[in-house]
Enzyme design. Structure first.
Site, PDB file in Angstrom:
ATOM      1  N   ARG A 159       0.838  -1.198   0.000  1.00  0.00           N
ATOM      2  CA  ARG A 159       0.000   0.000   0.000  1.00  0.00           C
ATOM      3  C   ARG A 159       0.869   1.243   0.000  1.00  0.00           C
ATOM      4  NH1 ARG A 159      -2.696   1.409   4.633  1.00  0.00           N
ATOM      5  NH2 ARG A 159      -4.089   2.852   3.609  1.00  0.00           N
TER       6      ARG A 159
ATOM      7  N   LYS B 292       3.945  -7.318  11.933  1.00  0.00           N
ATOM      8  CA  LYS B 292       3.236  -7.587  10.681  1.00  0.00           C
ATOM      9  C   LYS B 292       3.540  -8.989  10.150  1.00  0.00           C
ATOM     10  CE  LYS B 292       2.331  -5.515   6.180  1.00  0.00           C
ATOM     11  NZ  LYS B 292       1.967  -4.226   5.578  1.00  0.00           N
TER      12      LYS B 292
ATOM     13  N   ARG C  10      -0.847   4.033  13.106  1.00  0.00           N
ATOM     14  CA  ARG C  10      -0.037   3.093  13.878  1.00  0.00           C
ATOM     15  C   ARG C  10      -0.364   3.236  15.345  1.00  0.00           C
ATOM     16  NH1 ARG C  10       4.355   5.970  15.873  1.00  0.00           N
ATOM     17  NH2 ARG C  10       4.704   7.922  14.775  1.00  0.00           N
TER      18      ARG C  10
HETATM   19  C1  BTN Z   1       0.813  -4.033   2.229  1.00  0.00           C
HETATM   20  O1  BTN Z   1       1.106  -4.540   3.301  1.00  0.00           O
HETATM   21  O2  BTN Z   1       0.982  -2.819   2.021  1.00  0.00           O
HETATM   22  C2  BTN Z   1       0.228  -4.902   1.144  1.00  0.00           C
HETATM   23  C3  BTN Z   1       1.199  -5.961   0.707  1.00  0.00           C
HETATM   24  C4  BTN Z   1       0.638  -6.821  -0.403  1.00  0.00           C
HETATM   25  C5  BTN Z   1       1.664  -7.775  -0.956  1.00  0.00           C
HETATM   26  C6  BTN Z   1       1.090  -8.734  -1.966  1.00  0.00           C
HETATM   27  S1  BTN Z   1       2.222  -9.994  -2.419  1.00  0.00           S
HETATM   28  C7  BTN Z   1       1.185 -10.501  -3.720  1.00  0.00           C
HETATM   29  C8  BTN Z   1       0.647  -9.237  -4.347  1.00  0.00           C
HETATM   30  N1  BTN Z   1       1.582  -8.729  -5.328  1.00  0.00           N
HETATM   31  C9  BTN Z   1       2.107  -7.556  -4.957  1.00  0.00           C
HETATM   32  O3  BTN Z   1       2.954  -6.914  -5.616  1.00  0.00           O
HETATM   33  N2  BTN Z   1       1.585  -7.157  -3.792  1.00  0.00           N
HETATM   34  C10 BTN Z   1       0.631  -8.125  -3.279  1.00  0.00           C
END
Ligand code: BTN
Length: 254
Positions: A59, A118, A250
């Site tokens: 994100r 996380k 947070r």
């Molecule tokens: C976050 O924590 O901000 C979201 C992370 C999301 C990661 C997943 S891995 C599979 C899919 N492909 C990506 O590039 N991102 C999501």
């Protein structure tokens, strides 16, 4: 790694006609790939797994770092037409957490946590179909989960890993556990919206009752979520409903 794609297909295909499962050794990002395909007009339901991503995205424009074998990275792409999209990431989080372990909590809007660390993240993107038929869009629901512990690197808090809870966990087994419930829950969301998930999210809300700090500087106490999945924060200026995906939250140190 051995992926039992057929078992996943058998569980999901009856719910999603035209569904396929695809496992690739290396991709930039499973979300990027499905968004690329959607822009080319490919809108079939698919579960795309990458054993390794070299440009994983999180994100707010962040990177998502993972290495082969130590993490599960996949995206579910499907046409979706809910009356209201708000709260989808919370519904997905609840579905994944419930499928895996009672101790996994959810940090609004789209993180899976173990304690204050996380464990995984969710990145949802959508692409419009050419004709915008009946309000349907192609939804790409990307999920990244840490399976094996890894060195903390530059992060201030070292990430959690699923093997802390499930010592035998590996990517293929975890995916098999998540996929069926996830598709069913996404279809339930399409039908019934976040109302069907509010209680489930609240059971695992990591922030409820805690002091939080928003990225815009506001401080307050998290008070759960409203009917649309917005985070309710009690601040000096009163109760604020935070819906912006641009805001990060947070918890203040305990
Ligand atoms: C976050 O924590 O901000 C979201 C992370 C999301 C990661 C997943 S891995 C599979 C899919 N492909 C990506 O590039 N991102 C999501």
């Amino acid at each position: 790694m051995i992926w039992r794609a057929e078992a996943i297909w058998e569980a999901v295909a009856p719910l999603l006609p035209g569904f396929t499962v695809e496992v690739l050794p290396l991709l930039d990002s499973t979300n990027t790939e499905l968004m690329r395909r959607a822009r080319k007009g490919l809108g079939d339901p698919v579960l795309l797994v990458a054993e390794q991503q070299n440009a994983g995205r999180g994100r707010l424009g962040r990177d998502w770092l993972s290495s082969a074998g130590d993490s599960l990275t996949f995206s579910l792409g499907l046409p979706l037409a809910p009356a209201d999209w708000s709260g989808l990431s919370l519904a997905v989080g609840a579905s994944v957490a419930e499928a895996l372990h009672p101790d996994i909590v959810l940090k609004w809007p789209n993180d899976l946590w173990l304690g204050d660390r996380k464990l995984g993240g969710i990145l949802i993107e959508t692409a419009s179909f050419g004709d915008g038929a009946a309000g349907a869009r192609y939804a790409v629901i990307g999920i990244g989960l840490n399976i094996a512990p890894r060195p903390p690197g530059g992060l201030s808090t070292p990430p959690a890993a699923l093997r802390e809870l499930l010592p035998q966990a590996d990517g293929p087994a975890v995916l098999e556990r998540i996929a069926g419930p996830l598709v069913r829950d996404v279809q339930r969301f399409e039908r019934d919206g976040f109302a069907a998930f509010r209680h489930r999210f609240e059971q695992r809300d990591a922030l409820r009752g805690r002091a939080v700090q928003l990225s815009d500087g506001t401080a307050g106490t998290a008070q759960g979520v409203d009917a649309g999945g917005s985070l309710l924060v009690h601040t000096a200026a009163g109760l604020q409903a935070i819906s912006s995906s641009e805001v990060s939250v947070r918890p203040a140190a305990r």
